[in-house]
Design an enzyme around this catalytic site. Structure first.
Site, PDB file in Angstrom:
ATOM      1  N   CYS B  19       1.005  -1.434  -0.140  1.00 15.25           N
ATOM      2  CA  CYS B  19      -0.217   0.277   0.136  1.00 15.25           C
ATOM      3  C   CYS B  19       1.112   1.441  -0.300  1.00 15.25           C
ATOM      4  O   CYS B  19       0.525   2.519  -0.515  1.00 15.25           O
ATOM      5  CB  CYS B  19      -0.770  -0.144   1.009  1.00 15.25           C
ATOM      6  N   ASP B 429     -37.903  24.225  22.191  1.00 20.45           N
ATOM      7  CA  ASP B 429     -38.510  22.663  21.685  1.00 20.45           C
ATOM      8  C   ASP B 429     -38.573  21.999  23.543  1.00 20.45           C
ATOM      9  O   ASP B 429     -37.980  22.243  24.375  1.00 20.45           O
ATOM     10  CB  ASP B 429     -37.096  21.990  21.234  1.00 20.45           C
ATOM     11  N   ASP B 628     -32.280  20.791  19.144  1.00 21.00           N
ATOM     12  CA  ASP B 628     -31.548  19.705  19.382  1.00 21.00           C
ATOM     13  C   ASP B 628     -30.927  19.680  18.301  1.00 21.00           C
ATOM     14  O   ASP B 628     -29.800  19.370  17.502  1.00 21.00           O
ATOM     15  CB  ASP B 628     -31.912  18.886  19.738  1.00 21.00           C
ATOM     16  N   ASP B 632     -35.914  20.700  14.360  1.00 18.66           N
ATOM     17  CA  ASP B 632     -35.806  22.133  14.691  1.00 18.66           C
ATOM     18  C   ASP B 632     -35.031  23.138  13.707  1.00 18.66           C
ATOM     19  O   ASP B 632     -34.549  24.386  13.879  1.00 18.66           O
ATOM     20  CB  ASP B 632     -35.022  22.754  16.488  1.00 18.66           C
TER      21      ASP B 632
END
Lengths: 120, 744
Positions: B19, B429, B628, B632
């Site tokens: 790699c 909320d 949150d 919202d």
């Protein structure tokens, strides 16, 4: 006579101040395409301070701060809402996506170092 | 000019030495890369070239690997501090040199001990002229260079004023020294000491300002200080300590009790209590188990555990918080724009005022005119201070944003900080904001021979197969009590009513009143209990076994312990508190009542929340919306200031004006309190700077002379100028001691 000359000189000086700082313009560096622009921050100025770029081009500004004064530690682009921190001796890059034509000012936080990016 | 930069990257998913070549090829293919070397053992890559780091990361990702920049923010801070210290020392030296030359001369002047401008006196003054020129070049050279360069660029700055003021003083004095006859005898005053002392004072002011400025960024330094320097990684089965920069993605790390967690990750073995107060402001340690996320920079209090690194370098929550605070500290609110506009034209205007002062004294001043003309013009140039004006806003924002971060309140920009203090209505909320957002069993009311444990065990047994959100709360409650559950057979969900099944061979019904009525279950006093619970915002569910009522299991989303106190704080600040929720009105009103919320808007679809916020704004309210950050989002965006409740690792950080990392509503009151204090501080600074300049300049020009015979001494003007910026910075520093009223 002496008094008249002194007053005339003083008025001429006032006229010069108005013309030099408000009417006439500093040399503008024109940049072709999207090539990066190197700006040195030293001795209270950005060099170059007035830069003209073409409309539609991505703008890459490389600021290198060589001025140890704390005033130079940030460069503020007020119209773009962007601020770049400039650590002493380091090259900091700001990439701006193509801007609409107009003049975009940049300055230190106290407006003492001043420059402008003109998009035409 | 082309400069090369060095980057260190952590490379993930490199499974074999093969790699290495493909990652190196990918990096070298990026235009601008000069060299790229991959270290397989450390899973890192060192790259140099004139290239953006993101291009390198993109290239590695495109090649099928993971990459992140390894970065030491702390190194940056150390470098900055070292550079500032060097500059501070240089300023001190310049102040000392100018002070040593200027102070004796000023004292001689004060006691009338200056020699006359004749005979040996002229030799004395000639020596003074040369020495003061040296001081102007050594201690004040940068002002002259800066002034000249700015002038060439059609700009004028502080350097212009200082250079013109002190330069004129020195030049005029030298001309009198050479040709004393050019002015009347009574005007033959020399200003060498004034020029030198002014340079000393300005350097001293700059040095003190530099020290004071360092304190304004203490909050960010504290955050940077949370980053650890070394980490203990598990490589080839051995635990070794390595520098934090070398920790790779997906590496396994060991944390022992009392140690700080190095990077963000997920616990894979062990459990512990972790003190996250430094990141979230949450004072109590949080229990973490396998599968839970841990945040770099937090403190492991009790157990030892292993975790996998999921975010390193600039991607950790702490690094992102630092970056966000830094960006917010750099942003300017609208309150500072007027000052910016003024400071942009300030210096040329002062130059015009200086010339006008010259003309007025030249034409109308008393004799000796030349002395008055020089004194007043020089003093006008020296006293003007645009720096205080320009510094007034950003320096307070810097401290205010840092202060908020200390309270676990991340403010996105200066505008949000300014607006938060103007909020008149806070919209909350319900779920996850006022309440915990995690339903839990709140009441167990058994009847007859049933007890709480038996009631819960049967309810949990039947709910094990249910996907209802409340079912999870019941099963969790049974788990926490270590109850033994039975398997449910023939489980059937009756939509809108409840569930039925056989548990241990007995017919069990679990659901609402309708379910019980449909099966003709006698409930006795239970409906009255159920009504009481519902009125309290809880959801009561009846349990019946073999056709007889067994009791009620009530589930509710518990209210956060500090919601009520936080709402009370908002009321104390004169703010109306509104709840906006999709829940039914009965539950919403019950919760609102317990917390002390003024108004409830219930049964609102998420899409309509934004419209409700807009309606409040249309009625003249400045609205802060707290949610949150997910459902919202439109309302958060619509509000004047959107507050997202979330942990330090939450994506909400990216989307709100303000993020409350602690998850407590106290953060809203803290943010508002800090905003008000910061704006007050900015106004004091702006007022001070405006008043200083608008009184100082006319007094320096001699406006008090015709009435009171008062003229300002240029040395006093120099001192005042040096102190004006320092005063602004010192005033901003006062914010560091601010504590929002009632904060926890």
């Amino acid at each position: 006579m002496m008094s008249f000359i002194v007053n005339l000189l003083a008025l001429a000086l006032m006229g010069f101040i108005v013309w030099w700082f408000w009417v006439s313009r500093a040399k503008v560096q024109q940049v072709k395409g999207s090539e990066p622009i190197e700006i040195i921050v030293k001795d209270g100025v950005y060099a170059p301070s007035n830069i003209e770029v073409a409309q539609g081009a991505r703008v890459t500004l490389n600021f290198t701060r060589l001025d140890p004064g704390p005033c130079a530690e940030k460069v503020v682009f007020s119209e773009l809402g962007t601020t770049l921190d400039l650590p002493l001796g380091e090259r900091q890059t700001l990439v701006l996506e193509p801007l609409t034509p107009g003049e975009y000012h940049f300055s230190c936080q106290m407006q003492m170092y001043r420059g402008s990016l003109i998009v035409k | 000019m082309s400069e090369s930069k060095r980057y260190n990257l952590s490379i993930g998913s490199m499974s074999c030495a093969g790699c290495v070549a493909s990652v190196e090829r990918a990096l070298q293919s990026v235009p601008g890369v000069e060299s790229a070397a991959v270290n397989f053992a450390e899973h890192t890559a060192a790259v140099s070239g004139n290239v953006a780091v993101q291009a390198l990361i993109d290239a590695v990702v495109a090649a099928g690997y993971e990459a992140a920049e390894l970065h030491g923010t702390e190194d940056e801070a150390v470098e900055k501090e070292a550079a500032e210290l060097t500059y501070y020392r240089a300023l001190k030296k310049k102040t000392l040199v100018a002070g040593v030359v200027g102070a004796p001369l000023a004292l001689m002047g004060l006691f009338g001990a200056m020699p006359m401008l004749e005979g040996s006196g002229r030799i004395f003054w000639a020596i003074v002229a040369v020495i003061s020129l040296f001081v102007l070049v050594y201690s004040g050279g940068r002002f002259f260079t800066g002034a000249w360069k700015a002038f060439k660029g059609h700009n004028a700055n502080m350097d212009t004023l200082i250079a013109l003021g002190t330069g004129t003083a020195w030049l005029f004095s030298t001309l009198i020294l050479i040709w004393p006859g050019m002015v009347p005898e009574e005007a033959r005053h020399l200003y060498f000491e004034a020029a030198v002392i002014i340079i000393a004072l300005i350097n001293l002011g700059a040095a003190l300002e530099m020290r004071a400025r360092g304190k304004t960024s203490e909050a960010i330094k504290r955050l940077i200080g949370l980053q650890v320097k070394t980490a203990r990684v598990v490589r080839d089965g051995k635990e070794i300590d390595i520098p934090i920069e070398q920790v790779g993605l997906n590496e396994t790390l060991r944390v022992r009790p009392g140690e700080k967690i190095a990077v963000d990750g997920v616990i894979i073995d062990g459990h512990s209590n972790i003190d996250e107060s430094m990141i979230s402001g949450e004072p109590l340690p949080v229990e973490k188990r396998t599968g839970d996320e841990v945040v770099g920079g937090t403190l492991n209090k009790s157990g030892s555990f292993l975790f996998t690194a999921t975010h390193i370098g600039k991607d950790t929550a702490l690094a992102r918080i630092i970056e966000m605070v830094r960006q917010a500290q750099n942003s300017k609110p609208s309150i500072g724009r007027m000052a910016d506009k003024i400071s942009a034209v300030f210096v040329p205007i002062v130059l015009l005022v200086a010339v006008m002062t010259f003309m007025v004294w030249f034409n109308f001043g008393p004799e000796p005119k030349s002395a008055y003309v020089l004194l007043t013009t020089m003093t006008v140039l020296i006293i003007a201070c645009p720096c205080a004006l320009g510094l007034a806003t950003p320096i307070s924002i810097m401290v205010g944003v840092g202060k908020a971060a200390e309270y676990g309140v991340l403010i996105r920009n200066g505008e949000a900080l300014q607006l938060a203090g103007q909020i008149t209505t806070v919209v909350l909320d319900k779920t996850g904001t006022v309440t915990k957002g995690r339903p839990a069993v709140t009441h167990l009311i058994p009847v007859g021979k049933w007890n709480e444990a038996k009631l819960l065990a049967v309810a949990a047994s039947i709910e094990t197969g249910s996907e209802h959100p409340l079912a999870e709360a019941i099963v969790t409650a049974a788990d926490q009590r270590d109850l033994t559950l039975s398997s449910a057979e023939g489980f059937e969900a009756i939509s809108g009513h409840g569930v039925q099944a056989k548990v241990d061979g007995r017919a069990v019904l679990f659901g609402n009143r309708k379910l019980m009525d449909d099966h003709a279950i006698t409930l006795g006093d239970l409906p009255a209990e159920a009504a009481r619970l519902a009125a309290n915002g809880e959801t009561p569910m009846f349990l019946a076994v073999d056709g007889a009522a067994a009791g009620i299991v009530a589930v509710a989303d518990p209210i956060k312990v500090d919601s009520k106190a936080a709402v009370a704080r908002l009321h104390k600040l004169g703010i109306k508190v509104v709840m906006l929720t999709g829940d039914n009105a009965v539950t919403a009103v019950a919760v609102a009542k317990r917390v002390g919320i003024d108004e409830v808007i219930a049964e609102v679809q998420p899409a309509d929340k934004s419209a409700k916020v807009a309606a409040l704004q249309a009625s003249g309210e400045v609205v802060g919306m707290v949610g949150d950050g997910i459902n919202d989002a439109p309302a958060l965006a619509r509000a004047d200031v959107g507050f997202a409740i979330g942990g330090g690792t939450d994506v909400a950080i990216e989307s709100a004006d303000v993020t409350l990392m602690r998850g407590s509503l106290h953060g809203v009151a803290d943010a508002i309190g800090i905003s008000k204090a910061t704006v007050r501080n900015i106004k004091q600074n702006l007022f001070g700077a405006f008043i200083y300049n608008s009184l100082g300049i006319p007094i320096a020009a001699g406006i008090l002379f015709p009435l009171f015979g008062i003229l300002l001494n240029p040395i006093v003007a120099g001192g005042a100028m040096a102190m004006s910026s320092l005063t602004v910075v010192t005033n901003a520093n006062r914010l560091r001691w601010f504590k929002p009223e009632g904060s926890k």
